[in-house]
Design a protein around this motif. Structure first.
Motif, PDB file in Angstrom:
ATOM      1  N   THR A  45      17.036 -49.786  67.251  1.00 11.67           N
ATOM      2  CA  THR A  45      16.607 -51.561  66.143  1.00 11.67           C
ATOM      3  C   THR A  45      17.171 -51.167  64.844  1.00 11.67           C
ATOM      4  O   THR A  45      16.807 -51.303  64.150  1.00 11.67           O
ATOM      5  CB  THR A  45      14.589 -51.126  66.200  1.00 11.67           C
ATOM      6  OG1 THR A  45      14.594 -49.601  65.889  1.00 11.67           O
ATOM      7  CG2 THR A  45      13.720 -50.797  67.556  1.00 11.67           C
ATOM      8  N   GLU A  46      18.201 -49.815  64.642  1.00  9.84           N
ATOM      9  CA  GLU A  46      18.397 -50.052  63.085  1.00  9.84           C
ATOM     10  C   GLU A  46      19.961 -49.941  63.204  1.00  9.84           C
ATOM     11  O   GLU A  46      20.803 -49.527  64.343  1.00  9.84           O
ATOM     12  CB  GLU A  46      18.144 -48.264  62.718  1.00  9.84           C
ATOM     13  CG  GLU A  46      16.797 -48.421  61.973  1.00  9.84           C
ATOM     14  CD  GLU A  46      16.607 -48.631  61.554  1.00  9.84           C
ATOM     15  OE1 GLU A  46      16.801 -49.640  60.588  1.00  9.84           O
ATOM     16  OE2 GLU A  46      14.577 -49.028  60.902  1.00  9.84           O
ATOM     17  N   TRP A  47      20.281 -51.012  62.916  1.00  6.12           N
ATOM     18  CA  TRP A  47      21.853 -50.873  62.635  1.00  6.12           C
ATOM     19  C   TRP A  47      22.718 -49.672  62.369  1.00  6.12           C
ATOM     20  O   TRP A  47      23.563 -49.809  63.565  1.00  6.12           O
ATOM     21  CB  TRP A  47      22.561 -51.835  61.543  1.00  6.12           C
ATOM     22  CG  TRP A  47      23.916 -51.705  60.865  1.00  6.12           C
ATOM     23  CD1 TRP A  47      24.442 -51.097  59.960  1.00  6.12           C
ATOM     24  CD2 TRP A  47      24.999 -52.991  61.438  1.00  6.12           C
ATOM     25  NE1 TRP A  47      25.910 -51.291  59.948  1.00  6.12           N
ATOM     26  CE2 TRP A  47      26.204 -52.425  61.006  1.00  6.12           C
ATOM     27  CE3 TRP A  47      25.039 -53.439  62.824  1.00  6.12           C
ATOM     28  CZ2 TRP A  47      27.405 -53.367  61.604  1.00  6.12           C
ATOM     29  CZ3 TRP A  47      26.053 -54.579  62.730  1.00  6.12           C
ATOM     30  CH2 TRP A  47      26.991 -53.986  62.091  1.00  6.12           C
ATOM     31  N   SER A  82      19.693 -57.062  58.244  1.00  8.47           N
ATOM     32  CA  SER A  82      19.385 -56.526  59.538  1.00  8.47           C
ATOM     33  C   SER A  82      18.158 -56.528  58.536  1.00  8.47           C
ATOM     34  O   SER A  82      18.207 -55.076  57.704  1.00  8.47           O
ATOM     35  CB  SER A  82      20.509 -55.439  60.357  1.00  8.47           C
ATOM     36  OG  SER A  82      19.125 -54.752  60.766  1.00  8.47           O
ATOM     37  N   GLY A  84      13.909 -56.623  60.188  1.00  4.81           N
ATOM     38  CA  GLY A  84      13.037 -56.029  61.644  1.00  4.81           C
ATOM     39  C   GLY A  84      12.009 -55.597  61.247  1.00  4.81           C
ATOM     40  O   GLY A  84      11.523 -54.658  61.516  1.00  4.81           O
ATOM     41  N   LEU A  90      16.415 -55.612  67.576  1.00  5.56           N
ATOM     42  CA  LEU A  90      17.351 -55.406  65.987  1.00  5.56           C
ATOM     43  C   LEU A  90      17.835 -57.089  66.786  1.00  5.56           C
ATOM     44  O   LEU A  90      18.718 -57.208  67.334  1.00  5.56           O
ATOM     45  CB  LEU A  90      18.976 -54.664  66.108  1.00  5.56           C
ATOM     46  CG  LEU A  90      20.233 -54.513  65.585  1.00  5.56           C
ATOM     47  CD1 LEU A  90      19.347 -53.794  63.860  1.00  5.56           C
ATOM     48  CD2 LEU A  90      21.055 -53.306  66.311  1.00  5.56           C
TER      49      LEU A  90
END
Lengths: 141, 141
Positions: A45-47, A82, A84, A90
Protein backbone atom coordinates in the motif's frame (compact mmCIF):
# COMPACT_ATOMS: atom_id res chain seq x y z
CA UNK A 1 -1.00 -11.96 -9.19
CA UNK A 2 -3.99 -13.71 -10.76
CA UNK A 3 -6.55 -12.79 -8.14
CA UNK A 4 -5.87 -9.06 -8.24
CA UNK A 5 -9.03 -6.95 -8.12
CA UNK A 6 -9.22 -3.19 -8.44
CA UNK A 7 -10.75 -1.67 -5.29
CA UNK A 8 -14.54 -1.27 -5.52
CA UNK A 9 -14.38 2.41 -4.61
CA UNK A 10 -11.93 3.14 -7.45
CA UNK A 11 -14.15 1.15 -9.83
CA UNK A 12 -17.17 3.17 -8.75
CA UNK A 13 -15.42 6.53 -9.07
CA UNK A 14 -13.60 5.85 -12.35
CA UNK A 15 -13.80 4.45 -15.85
CA UNK A 16 -11.41 1.57 -16.57
CA UNK A 17 -9.44 2.51 -19.68
CA UNK A 18 -6.90 -0.30 -19.97
CA UNK A 19 -3.28 -0.93 -19.05
CA UNK A 20 -0.04 1.02 -19.25
CA UNK A 21 3.13 -0.92 -18.40
CA UNK A 22 2.33 -3.01 -15.32
CA UNK A 23 -0.54 -0.74 -14.23
CA UNK A 24 -4.26 -0.58 -14.75
CA UNK A 25 -5.21 2.85 -16.10
CA UNK A 26 -8.36 4.49 -14.76
CA UNK A 27 -10.04 7.79 -15.61
CA UNK A 28 -11.64 9.63 -12.69
CA UNK A 29 -15.24 10.28 -13.70
CA UNK A 30 -14.84 14.03 -13.50
CA UNK A 31 -14.45 15.79 -16.84
CA UNK A 32 -13.54 19.09 -15.15
CA UNK A 33 -9.85 18.06 -15.25
CA UNK A 34 -7.91 15.26 -17.02
CA UNK A 35 -7.47 13.04 -13.96
CA UNK A 36 -5.94 9.62 -14.49
CA UNK A 37 -5.11 6.94 -11.93
CA UNK A 38 -2.54 4.15 -12.23
CA UNK A 39 -3.07 0.97 -10.21
CA UNK A 40 -0.17 -1.50 -10.11
CA UNK A 41 -1.02 -5.12 -9.28
CA UNK A 42 0.46 -5.27 -5.82
CA UNK A 43 -0.60 -5.92 -2.25
CA UNK A 44 1.76 -3.19 -1.02
CA UNK A 45 0.00 0.00 0.00
CA UNK A 46 3.06 2.27 0.15
CA UNK A 47 5.10 3.47 -2.83
CA UNK A 48 8.45 2.95 -1.09
CA UNK A 49 7.66 -0.69 -0.36
CA UNK A 50 7.37 -1.66 -4.01
CA UNK A 51 10.12 -3.93 -5.30
CA UNK A 52 12.66 -2.06 -7.41
CA UNK A 53 11.48 -3.47 -10.74
CA UNK A 54 7.84 -2.70 -9.94
CA UNK A 55 8.73 0.83 -8.86
CA UNK A 56 10.65 1.30 -12.11
CA UNK A 57 7.74 0.01 -14.16
CA UNK A 58 5.22 2.27 -12.38
CA UNK A 59 7.62 5.19 -12.88
CA UNK A 60 7.66 4.42 -16.62
CA UNK A 61 3.87 4.46 -16.62
CA UNK A 62 3.79 7.81 -14.76
CA UNK A 63 6.28 9.27 -17.25
CA UNK A 64 4.42 8.07 -20.35
CA UNK A 65 1.07 9.16 -18.98
CA UNK A 66 2.43 12.58 -18.01
CA UNK A 67 3.87 13.04 -21.51
CA UNK A 68 0.51 12.05 -22.93
CA UNK A 69 -1.41 14.48 -20.69
CA UNK A 70 1.01 17.27 -21.54
CA UNK A 71 0.82 16.69 -25.30
CA UNK A 72 -2.95 16.18 -25.39
CA UNK A 73 -4.26 18.75 -22.90
CA UNK A 74 -1.35 21.20 -22.58
CA UNK A 75 -1.96 21.79 -18.87
CA UNK A 76 -0.22 24.47 -16.82
CA UNK A 77 0.96 21.86 -14.29
CA UNK A 78 0.87 18.13 -13.74
CA UNK A 79 0.12 16.87 -10.24
CA UNK A 80 1.40 13.39 -9.32
CA UNK A 81 0.51 11.80 -5.99
CA UNK A 82 0.24 8.60 -4.00
CA UNK A 83 -2.09 9.34 -1.08
CA UNK A 84 -4.34 6.42 -0.16
CA UNK A 85 -5.79 7.75 3.10
CA UNK A 86 -9.26 6.52 2.08
CA UNK A 87 -8.65 3.80 -0.53
CA UNK A 88 -5.68 1.79 0.76
CA UNK A 89 -4.99 -0.05 -2.49
CA UNK A 90 -1.90 1.59 -3.98
CA UNK A 91 -2.88 4.00 -6.73
CA UNK A 92 -1.09 6.96 -8.27
CA UNK A 93 -2.94 10.07 -9.38
CA UNK A 94 -1.63 11.85 -12.50
CA UNK A 95 -3.66 14.98 -13.17
CA UNK A 96 -3.41 17.80 -15.68
CA UNK A 97 -4.13 21.11 -13.97
CA UNK A 98 -5.04 24.49 -15.43
CA UNK A 99 -4.85 27.95 -13.95
CA UNK A 100 -8.50 28.27 -14.98
CA UNK A 101 -9.75 24.96 -13.56
CA UNK A 102 -12.35 24.55 -10.83
CA UNK A 103 -10.04 24.31 -7.84
CA UNK A 104 -6.75 25.93 -8.96
CA UNK A 105 -4.35 26.47 -7.21
CA UNK A 106 -5.78 24.12 -4.60
CA UNK A 107 -5.52 20.36 -4.96
CA UNK A 108 -8.32 18.24 -6.44
CA UNK A 109 -8.63 15.97 -3.40
CA UNK A 110 -11.45 17.22 -1.25
CA UNK A 111 -12.73 19.67 -3.88
CA UNK A 112 -16.38 18.85 -4.38
CA UNK A 113 -17.25 19.93 -7.94
CA UNK A 114 -17.72 17.12 -10.44
CA UNK A 115 -18.98 16.68 -14.01
CA UNK A 116 -19.25 13.06 -15.18
CA UNK A 117 -18.11 12.02 -18.67
CA UNK A 118 -20.53 10.74 -21.29
CA UNK A 119 -19.84 7.25 -22.66
CA UNK A 120 -18.83 8.87 -25.95
CA UNK A 121 -16.26 11.10 -24.25
CA UNK A 122 -14.67 8.11 -22.53
CA UNK A 123 -14.44 6.30 -25.86
CA UNK A 124 -12.72 9.33 -27.43
CA UNK A 125 -10.15 9.38 -24.62
CA UNK A 126 -9.53 5.65 -24.98
CA UNK A 127 -9.02 6.03 -28.75
CA UNK A 128 -6.65 8.96 -28.23
CA UNK A 129 -4.59 6.84 -25.82
CA UNK A 130 -4.41 4.03 -28.41
CA UNK A 131 -3.27 6.50 -31.08
CA UNK A 132 -0.70 8.24 -28.88
CA UNK A 133 0.74 5.55 -26.64
CA UNK A 134 0.35 2.78 -29.24
CA UNK A 135 2.04 -0.39 -27.94
CA UNK A 136 2.46 1.14 -24.45
CA UNK A 137 -1.32 1.12 -23.93
CA UNK A 138 -3.65 -1.88 -24.01
CA UNK A 139 -7.30 -0.76 -23.99
CA UNK A 140 -9.82 -2.54 -21.79
CA UNK A 141 -12.60 -4.49 -23.53
CA UNK B 1 24.17 23.63 -10.89
CA UNK B 2 26.17 26.10 -8.85
CA UNK B 3 23.63 28.90 -8.82
CA UNK B 4 20.74 26.79 -7.56
CA UNK B 5 18.63 28.54 -4.93
CA UNK B 6 15.74 27.03 -3.00
CA UNK B 7 12.53 28.97 -3.69
CA UNK B 8 11.93 31.77 -1.16
CA UNK B 9 8.45 30.52 -0.33
CA UNK B 10 9.77 27.05 0.55
CA UNK B 11 12.51 28.65 2.65
CA UNK B 12 9.93 30.74 4.50
CA UNK B 13 7.57 27.82 5.13
CA UNK B 14 10.21 25.24 6.08
CA UNK B 15 13.35 24.50 8.06
CA UNK B 16 16.34 23.44 5.96
CA UNK B 17 17.59 20.14 7.39
CA UNK B 18 20.30 19.10 4.95
CA UNK B 19 20.65 16.81 1.95
CA UNK B 20 19.55 13.30 1.03
CA UNK B 21 20.97 11.88 -2.21
CA UNK B 22 20.79 14.69 -4.79
CA UNK B 23 18.02 16.55 -2.93
CA UNK B 24 17.78 19.28 -0.35
CA UNK B 25 15.70 18.08 2.59
CA UNK B 26 13.25 20.53 4.17
CA UNK B 27 10.90 20.18 7.12
CA UNK B 28 7.55 21.96 6.80
CA UNK B 29 7.23 24.19 9.85
CA UNK B 30 4.12 22.41 11.07
CA UNK B 31 4.67 19.96 13.91
CA UNK B 32 1.11 18.60 13.60
CA UNK B 33 2.40 15.99 11.11
CA UNK B 34 5.90 14.82 10.04
CA UNK B 35 5.96 16.66 6.71
CA UNK B 36 9.21 16.58 4.76
CA UNK B 37 9.99 18.09 1.35
CA UNK B 38 12.69 17.02 -1.11
CA UNK B 39 14.04 19.60 -3.55
CA UNK B 40 16.29 18.30 -6.35
CA UNK B 41 18.65 20.81 -7.96
CA UNK B 42 16.94 21.13 -11.30
CA UNK B 43 15.30 23.76 -13.45
CA UNK B 44 12.62 21.27 -14.53
CA UNK B 45 9.26 21.82 -12.88
CA UNK B 46 7.67 18.48 -13.79
CA UNK B 47 8.63 15.08 -12.38
CA UNK B 48 8.39 13.30 -15.74
CA UNK B 49 10.83 15.74 -17.33
CA UNK B 50 13.70 14.84 -15.02
CA UNK B 51 16.57 12.99 -16.67
CA UNK B 52 16.56 9.27 -15.87
CA UNK B 53 19.48 9.39 -13.47
CA UNK B 54 18.01 12.38 -11.60
CA UNK B 55 14.63 10.66 -11.37
CA UNK B 56 16.33 7.55 -10.01
CA UNK B 57 18.24 9.58 -7.44
CA UNK B 58 15.12 11.43 -6.28
CA UNK B 59 13.29 8.09 -6.08
CA UNK B 60 16.08 6.79 -3.81
CA UNK B 61 15.64 9.85 -1.60
CA UNK B 62 11.86 9.33 -1.44
CA UNK B 63 12.37 5.67 -0.52
CA UNK B 64 14.93 6.35 2.22
CA UNK B 65 12.91 9.21 3.65
CA UNK B 66 9.72 7.12 3.64
CA UNK B 67 11.52 4.29 5.45
CA UNK B 68 12.78 6.82 7.96
CA UNK B 69 9.33 8.32 8.53
CA UNK B 70 7.82 4.87 8.88
CA UNK B 71 10.44 3.68 11.39
CA UNK B 72 10.49 6.89 13.41
CA UNK B 73 6.85 7.96 13.51
CA UNK B 74 4.98 4.73 12.65
CA UNK B 75 2.30 6.56 10.66
CA UNK B 76 -0.86 4.92 9.34
CA UNK B 77 -0.09 6.10 5.79
CA UNK B 78 2.60 7.94 3.90
CA UNK B 79 1.52 10.53 1.34
CA UNK B 80 3.94 11.30 -1.52
CA UNK B 81 3.22 14.07 -4.00
CA UNK B 82 4.63 16.44 -6.58
CA UNK B 83 2.10 19.25 -6.96
CA UNK B 84 3.69 22.66 -7.54
CA UNK B 85 0.59 24.66 -8.42
CA UNK B 86 1.79 27.54 -6.23
CA UNK B 87 5.57 27.05 -5.89
CA UNK B 88 6.77 26.01 -9.36
CA UNK B 89 10.22 24.82 -8.29
CA UNK B 90 10.07 21.03 -8.33
CA UNK B 91 9.59 19.67 -4.83
CA UNK B 92 8.28 16.37 -3.53
CA UNK B 93 6.21 16.14 -0.36
CA UNK B 94 6.71 13.03 1.81
CA UNK B 95 4.35 13.11 4.78
CA UNK B 96 3.53 10.71 7.59
CA UNK B 97 -0.21 10.67 8.19
CA UNK B 98 -2.20 9.40 11.16
CA UNK B 99 -5.84 8.45 11.49
CA UNK B 100 -5.88 10.84 14.44
CA UNK B 101 -4.16 13.80 12.78
CA UNK B 102 -5.69 17.23 12.21
CA UNK B 103 -6.96 16.73 8.68
CA UNK B 104 -7.28 12.95 8.24
CA UNK B 105 -8.47 11.51 5.87
CA UNK B 106 -8.23 14.74 3.87
CA UNK B 107 -4.96 15.90 2.39
CA UNK B 108 -2.68 18.40 4.15
CA UNK B 109 -2.61 20.87 1.25
CA UNK B 110 -5.18 23.55 1.90
CA UNK B 111 -5.78 22.47 5.51
CA UNK B 112 -5.20 25.55 7.63
CA UNK B 113 -4.12 24.30 11.06
CA UNK B 114 -0.46 24.78 11.91
CA UNK B 115 1.83 24.47 14.93
CA UNK B 116 5.42 25.68 14.38
CA UNK B 117 8.38 23.70 15.70
CA UNK B 118 10.68 25.07 18.39
CA UNK B 119 14.36 25.37 17.48
CA UNK B 120 15.05 22.51 19.89
CA UNK B 121 12.55 20.22 18.17
CA UNK B 122 14.13 20.89 14.77
CA UNK B 123 17.54 20.02 16.20
CA UNK B 124 16.18 16.73 17.59
CA UNK B 125 14.80 15.82 14.16
CA UNK B 126 18.08 16.68 12.49
CA UNK B 127 20.01 14.54 14.97
CA UNK B 128 17.59 11.64 14.49
CA UNK B 129 18.14 11.84 10.72
CA UNK B 130 21.91 11.76 11.24
CA UNK B 131 21.58 8.71 13.49
CA UNK B 132 19.20 6.83 11.20
CA UNK B 133 20.24 7.71 7.67
CA UNK B 134 23.94 8.06 8.53
CA UNK B 135 25.93 8.54 5.31
CA UNK B 136 22.72 9.05 3.28
CA UNK B 137 22.03 12.33 5.09
CA UNK B 138 24.23 15.42 5.21
CA UNK B 139 22.95 17.90 7.78
CA UNK B 140 22.85 21.61 6.96
CA UNK B 141 25.13 23.91 8.94
Amino acid sequence: MNNFEIDERLKNDCHLLGRVASCHLLLMNNSLVPWFILVPETEQTEWYRLEDEVQASVTDAVNWLSEYINATYQPDKINVASIGNIVKQLHIHVIGRFETDYCWPGVVWGAEAKKPYSAGQVQVIKSALVDSLQALFTPAE
